[in-house]
Design a protein around this motif. Structure first.
Motif, PDB file in Angstrom:
ATOM      1  N   ALA A  36       0.831  -1.212   0.000  1.00 30.96           N
ATOM      2  CA  ALA A  36       0.000   0.000   0.000  1.00 30.96           C
ATOM      3  C   ALA A  36       0.861   1.257   0.000  1.00 30.96           C
ATOM      4  O   ALA A  36       0.588   2.213  -0.737  1.00 30.96           O
ATOM      5  CB  ALA A  36      -0.937  -0.014   1.206  1.00 30.96           C
ATOM      6  N   VAL A  37       1.925   1.254   0.803  1.00 29.22           N
ATOM      7  CA  VAL A  37       2.820   2.421   0.860  1.00 29.22           C
ATOM      8  C   VAL A  37       3.529   2.621  -0.481  1.00 29.22           C
ATOM      9  O   VAL A  37       3.615   3.744  -1.002  1.00 29.22           O
ATOM     10  CB  VAL A  37       3.850   2.254   1.994  1.00 29.22           C
ATOM     11  N   ALA A  38       4.028   1.511  -1.055  1.00 30.77           N
ATOM     12  CA  ALA A  38       4.720   1.604  -2.336  1.00 30.77           C
ATOM     13  C   ALA A  38       3.788   2.091  -3.439  1.00 30.77           C
ATOM     14  O   ALA A  38       4.150   2.931  -4.268  1.00 30.77           O
ATOM     15  CB  ALA A  38       5.317   0.248  -2.714  1.00 30.77           C
ATOM     16  N   LYS A  39       2.564   1.584  -3.447  1.00 27.93           N
ATOM     17  CA  LYS A  39       1.609   1.987  -4.480  1.00 27.93           C
ATOM     18  C   LYS A  39       1.195   3.446  -4.318  1.00 27.93           C
ATOM     19  O   LYS A  39       0.958   4.148  -5.319  1.00 27.93           O
ATOM     20  CB  LYS A  39       0.379   1.077  -4.446  1.00 27.93           C
ATOM     21  N   TYR A  40       1.102   3.927  -3.095  1.00 27.13           N
ATOM     22  CA  TYR A  40       0.796   5.332  -2.893  1.00 27.13           C
ATOM     23  C   TYR A  40       1.927   6.213  -3.445  1.00 27.13           C
ATOM     24  O   TYR A  40       1.680   7.225  -4.110  1.00 27.13           O
ATOM     25  CB  TYR A  40       0.572   5.639  -1.414  1.00 27.13           C
ATOM     26  N   GLY A  41       3.171   5.789  -3.177  1.00 27.52           N
ATOM     27  CA  GLY A  41       4.311   6.526  -3.716  1.00 27.52           C
ATOM     28  C   GLY A  41       4.320   6.519  -5.236  1.00 27.52           C
ATOM     29  O   GLY A  41       4.576   7.548  -5.876  1.00 27.52           O
ATOM     30  N   LEU A  42       4.018   5.362  -5.853  1.00 25.44           N
ATOM     31  CA  LEU A  42       3.954   5.277  -7.310  1.00 25.44           C
ATOM     32  C   LEU A  42       2.815   6.127  -7.860  1.00 25.44           C
ATOM     33  O   LEU A  42       2.963   6.756  -8.921  1.00 25.44           O
ATOM     34  CB  LEU A  42       3.776   3.825  -7.748  1.00 25.44           C
ATOM     35  N   TYR A  43       1.680   6.129  -7.176  1.00 24.06           N
ATOM     36  CA  TYR A  43       0.547   6.946  -7.611  1.00 24.06           C
ATOM     37  C   TYR A  43       0.936   8.423  -7.667  1.00 24.06           C
ATOM     38  O   TYR A  43       0.706   9.109  -8.679  1.00 24.06           O
ATOM     39  CB  TYR A  43      -0.635   6.737  -6.664  1.00 24.06           C
ATOM     40  N   ARG A  44       1.547   8.931  -6.593  1.00 28.78           N
ATOM     41  CA  ARG A  44       1.934  10.340  -6.562  1.00 28.78           C
ATOM     42  C   ARG A  44       2.998  10.642  -7.615  1.00 28.78           C
ATOM     43  O   ARG A  44       2.937  11.676  -8.304  1.00 28.78           O
ATOM     44  CB  ARG A  44       2.460  10.694  -5.156  1.00 28.78           C
ATOM     45  N   TYR A  45       3.946   9.736  -7.755  1.00 34.42           N
ATOM     46  CA  TYR A  45       5.043   9.942  -8.705  1.00 34.42           C
ATOM     47  C   TYR A  45       4.533   9.948 -10.142  1.00 34.42           C
ATOM     48  O   TYR A  45       4.829  10.872 -10.919  1.00 34.42           O
ATOM     49  CB  TYR A  45       6.083   8.841  -8.500  1.00 34.42           C
TER      50      TYR A  45
END
Length: 305
Positions: A124-133
């Protein structure tokens, strides 16, 4: 960083992250037998596969213009985005089918334990970072493919949360919480697929850009002192970029050189907009009486033509 480098780097980052998540979730699935973690591993496998396709698409779309493609290759991007949408729809339908089957049969897997919770939280944390990026790079460089990838990563945050509900439910003695939560999340996934298709079909069929962009086009044309009016303004998408054509009114006693200078200045100012690819300006002598009512332009400018 230029557009080509930024977009290709984003493609590599997304692919690497999805492969890493696939390996992590697959390992926990193999060790625990959790259906919730297993479904997430399958989801990451699909993400890795489409990320590979997106990376290839971003490589093609950032190639320079050539004889066969004088305006460049950016028009490939909406097709890449639609491929992402197909993957999103497939994921939504699969999650909904598996959730419905699990509810009807009462199937459940093994408990994921601490390892399952840890890998799902990390996902979830990694996907949130990818979403913002992806969202930031996609919007900065007008890339519908990266914006679509951002929306898919947002979906994955929801699926990871649903899997966490399932893991917690299994630990608390309520294993059916997993498929029920997954079924609700699948509806959000399907809606995201619809959003991607809606936006990119507009790019492919030549829809008009948003009103604020059309208003700015008119304002830039009329900002020139010797431009007396503008009409027949047409702006439409050609791929993810906008082509513009319009007529401007000038005094009829200007020399050809002066009229050309005005036309060139208007073209230059409108083309400076990051969303605009090409501009075509037709110069009308004001005395010719070619002025015509343009209700759309009047509405955008509030009668300030």
């Amino acid at each position: 960083m230029d557009r080509k480098t930024a977009m290709r780097r984003a493609g590599v980052v997304v692919l690497a992250a999805n492969v890493a998540l696939l390996l992590a979730k697959g390992g926990v699935w193999w060790y625990t037998g959790s259906l919730a973690v297993g479904s997430e591993a399958v989801n990451s496998g699909a993400d890795a596969l489409y990320s590979l396709v997106v990376l290839g698409g971003l490589y093609l779309t950032t190639r320079p213009a050539d004889f066969e493609h004088p305006h460049g290759h950016e028009r490939i991007e909406p097709f890449v985005s639609l491929f992402v949408a197909v993957g999103v729809f497939a994921a939504g339908v699969t999650v909904l089918y598996n959730a419905t089957t699990a509810v009807l049969t009462g199937a459940s897997g093994g408990s994921a334990g601490v390892a399952g919770v840890a890998v799902l939280l990390a996902s979830a944390v990694a996907k949130y970072g990818l979403y913002r990026y992806c969202r930031r790079v996609g919007e900065r460089h007008d890339s519908p493919a990266l914006v679509a990838a951002a929306l898919d990563n947002r979906n994955d945050i929801l699926t990871a949360a649903a899997a966490l509900v399932g893991v917690a439910g299994a630990a608390a003695g309520y294993p059916l919480l997993d498929p029920v939560a997954a079924g609700l999340v699948s509806l959000g996934i399907l809606y995201t697929g619809y959003e991607i298709v809606r936006d990119n079909v507009n790019y492919l069929v030549g829809a008009a850009p948003p009103e604020d962009l059309r208003r700015e086009i008119l304002e830039r044309a009329l900002a020139h002192d010797r431009v007396r009016g503008a009409h027949d303004v047409v702006a439409h998408y050609v791929g993810p970029e906008v082509d513009v054509s319009l007529h401007i009114e000038v005094e009829g006693n200007l020399t050809l050189f002066e009229a050309h200078e005005i036309e060139s200045a208007v073209v230059r100012d409108i083309r400076a907009m990051p969303e605009v690819d090409d501009v075509f300006v037709h110069v009308d002598p004001k005395e010719m009486g070619e002025w015509k009512e343009d209700r759309d332009a009047d509405r955008l400018l509030g009668g300030r033509r």
